[in-house]
Enzyme design. Structure first.
Site, mmCIF file in Angstrom:
data_model
loop_
_atom_site.group_PDB
_atom_site.id
_atom_site.type_symbol
_atom_site.label_atom_id
_atom_site.label_comp_id
_atom_site.label_asym_id
_atom_site.label_seq_id
_atom_site.Cartn_x
_atom_site.Cartn_y
_atom_site.Cartn_z
ATOM 1 C CD GLU A 1 4.540 50.187 -71.237
ATOM 2 O OE1 GLU A 1 5.393 49.382 -71.068
ATOM 3 O OE2 GLU A 1 5.022 51.189 -72.111
ATOM 4 C CG ASP A 2 4.875 49.937 -66.221
ATOM 5 O OD1 ASP A 2 4.027 49.377 -66.742
ATOM 6 O OD2 ASP A 2 6.168 49.560 -66.387
#
Length: 137
Positions: free
Chosen positions: A65-66
């Site tokens: 996600e990051d």
């Protein structure tokens, strides 16, 4: 890889490298890696989880996600089971925030028990962090 301890440390090292330089949104700018470590700690110390797949997924839950991490990379390094749990708890950042939150609620009942553990520990960590201090912005 040998032992479960070594497998857990491998996931922690991988996550630390991927999240290098990232900070939480709190006023102190806490290193981001504290978050996945804290999620894994909640699972191990408070929930008594010993399932290495769950603990590795907790450490890796924000990497796709990051960071530039891919699900394929997770599977290559940590196996198919860890990949599936990470995939279940990963939001699509291309979607607006409210849509991501709506999908989390919609998908939660059908999630695997492992993914539910990671997601609940993640939410608990975030709530405790909000209680400790309000993020900037």
């Amino acid at each position: 890889m040998g032992s479960e301890a070594a497998a857990l440390l491998e996931a922690a090292d991988f996550a630390a490298g991927k999240h290098k330089g990232q900070r939480r949104k709190d006023p102190e700018g806490t290193p981001f890696i504290n978050h996945p470590i804290g999620v894994a700690r909640i699972l191990a110390h408070e929930a008594g989880v010993t399932d290495i797949v769950v603990l590795q997924a907790a450490l890796l839950h924000d990497t796709v996600e990051d960071t530039d991490t891919t699900f394929s990379e997770i599977e290559e390094r940590f196996g198919e089971e860890v990949r599936h749990v990470v995939e279940e708890v990963t939001d699509d950042k291309a979607l607006p925030k409210m849509e991501r939150k709506r999908l989390q609620i919609e998908r939660a009942p059908g999630s695997s028990p492992r993914a539910k553990l990671v997601k609940l520990a993640d939410k608990l960590y975030n709530l405790r962090d909000l209680n400790r201090c309000t993020p900037q912005g």
